[in-house]
Design an enzyme around this catalytic site. Structure first.
Site, mmCIF file in Angstrom:
data_model
loop_
_atom_site.group_PDB
_atom_site.id
_atom_site.type_symbol
_atom_site.label_atom_id
_atom_site.label_comp_id
_atom_site.label_asym_id
_atom_site.label_seq_id
_atom_site.Cartn_x
_atom_site.Cartn_y
_atom_site.Cartn_z
ATOM 1 N N LYS A 37 0.823 -1.226 0.000
ATOM 2 C CA LYS A 37 0.000 0.000 0.000
ATOM 3 C C LYS A 37 0.846 1.260 0.000
ATOM 4 O O LYS A 37 0.549 2.218 -0.694
ATOM 5 C CB LYS A 37 -0.859 0.047 1.276
ATOM 6 N N ARG A 43 -10.578 1.958 9.109
ATOM 7 C CA ARG A 43 -10.172 0.605 9.465
ATOM 8 C C ARG A 43 -11.247 -0.137 10.236
ATOM 9 O O ARG A 43 -11.094 -1.325 10.503
ATOM 10 C CB ARG A 43 -8.952 0.696 10.374
ATOM 11 N N ARG A 72 10.766 -6.827 6.526
ATOM 12 C CA ARG A 72 10.820 -5.396 6.223
ATOM 13 C C ARG A 72 11.694 -4.640 7.234
ATOM 14 O O ARG A 72 11.608 -4.884 8.435
ATOM 15 C CB ARG A 72 9.391 -4.837 6.249
ATOM 16 N N ARG A 127 10.583 -2.062 12.342
ATOM 17 C CA ARG A 127 9.523 -1.337 13.048
ATOM 18 C C ARG A 127 9.100 -2.172 14.243
ATOM 19 O O ARG A 127 9.008 -3.386 14.134
ATOM 20 C CB ARG A 127 8.322 -1.165 12.102
ATOM 21 N N ARG A 176 -2.196 -7.716 13.918
ATOM 22 C CA ARG A 176 -2.705 -6.715 12.978
ATOM 23 C C ARG A 176 -3.488 -7.380 11.841
ATOM 24 O O ARG A 176 -4.508 -6.868 11.401
ATOM 25 C CB ARG A 176 -1.550 -5.881 12.415
HETATM 26 P P1 AMP Z 1 -0.096 1.290 9.460
HETATM 27 O O1 AMP Z 1 1.194 1.975 9.144
HETATM 28 O O2 AMP Z 1 -1.228 1.748 8.590
HETATM 29 O O3 AMP Z 1 0.050 -0.206 9.489
HETATM 30 O O4 AMP Z 1 -0.513 1.742 10.944
HETATM 31 C C1 AMP Z 1 0.322 1.450 12.040
HETATM 32 C C2 AMP Z 1 -0.502 1.429 13.315
HETATM 33 O O5 AMP Z 1 -1.090 2.718 13.545
HETATM 34 C C3 AMP Z 1 -1.656 0.456 13.338
HETATM 35 O O6 AMP Z 1 -1.253 -0.875 13.674
HETATM 36 C C4 AMP Z 1 -2.546 1.080 14.415
HETATM 37 O O7 AMP Z 1 -2.018 0.839 15.716
HETATM 38 C C5 AMP Z 1 -2.382 2.571 14.137
HETATM 39 N N1 AMP Z 1 -3.385 3.065 13.160
HETATM 40 C C6 AMP Z 1 -3.147 3.587 11.930
HETATM 41 N N2 AMP Z 1 -4.293 3.949 11.324
HETATM 42 C C7 AMP Z 1 -5.283 3.632 12.196
HETATM 43 C C8 AMP Z 1 -6.704 3.732 12.154
HETATM 44 N N3 AMP Z 1 -7.351 4.206 11.082
HETATM 45 N N4 AMP Z 1 -7.410 3.304 13.246
HETATM 46 C C9 AMP Z 1 -6.785 2.812 14.332
HETATM 47 N N5 AMP Z 1 -5.463 2.672 14.438
HETATM 48 C C10 AMP Z 1 -4.696 3.085 13.380
#
Ligand code: AMP
Length: 217
Positions: free
Chosen positions: A17, A92, A129, A161, A172
């Protein structure tokens, strides 16, 4: 006036993404708004928001819908988002999808893109990653920057990360299945969902996405 291009991108963590979002944003001249990047920046800056979300994020959990509403409303209200945007990582949950519909009414979302990649493929991709702490470039084990721990673009430290460990990744992915995947049906019913195979050459995937957006906007 051309109506603003308001794109969402869905896909399991590790589906590509981030890579595709940067390309699409550059192609259409719209900002790539990643809620994950915004929250990581908040954690790095030590802001109030960062302190509230830090432990949730490192465990692979979801930040509350209420907290996310403020983050998204403020960011989409900025000038650069008026002519369109690509939103990555939001919505989400069903609550977030409903909130976004209200925020963008009456025109709503132009298209929701779904990058389709199987679970096993993404677990392998994510656990390999690595990311540069300074410039955010991502690498995979096997590439010199990931193996040496030094970014070949800026010389920064290349690390895993905190939420890319296998336990956090599985959490996740299971949240994605439970909370986020059902949202695809929501956009499909509105005739606004496009699914593209996310396995293959990133250049080819970008071409397919752009063709789908141009056909569907
Ligand atoms: P990502 O980089 O999109 O995988 O986001 C990393 C982390 O940020 C996720 O595992 C959540 O803990 C938090 N996060 C990001 N976007 C959201 C969202 N829309 N709702 C809730 N938590 C979020």
């Amino acid at each position: 006036m051309v109506s603003p291009l308001r794109l969402l991108i869905f896909g399991r963590q590790g589906s590509g993404k981030g890579t595709q979002s940067s390309r699409l944003a550059a192609h259409y001249g719209i900002p790539h708004i990643s809620t994950g990047d915004m929250l990581r920046a908040a954690v790095a800056s030590g802001s109030d928001l960062g302190l509230q979300v830090q432990s949730i994020m490192s465990d692979g959990g979801l930040v509350s819908d209420e907290l996310m509403e403020g983050v998204v409303r403020d960011r989409l209200g900025e000038d650069d988002a008026a002519a369109g945007f690509l939103l990555d990582g939001y919505p989400r949950t069903p609550g977030q999808a409903a909130y976004l519909e209200g925020l963008l009414a009456p025109a709503g979302v132009t298209l929701a893109l779904n990058l389709d990649v199987d679970n096993d493929v993404v677990v392998d991709r994510i656990t390999r990653r690595r990311v540069c702490e300074s410039c955010g470039s991502t690498y995979a084990l096997g590439e010199p920057a990931a193996d040496s721990g030094t970014c070949t673009k800026c010389g920064g430290s290349v690390v895993q990360r905190e939420d890319d460990t296998e336990v956090a990744v599985r959490k996740r992915l299971s949240l994605y299945e439970d909370q986020t995947a059902p949202l695809l049906a929501f956009f499909e019913e509105k005739g606004r969902l496009v699914t593209v195979d996310g396995v293959g050459d990133p250049d080819d995937i970008a071409v397919s996405l752009i063709a789908a957006i141009d056909a569907g906007r």
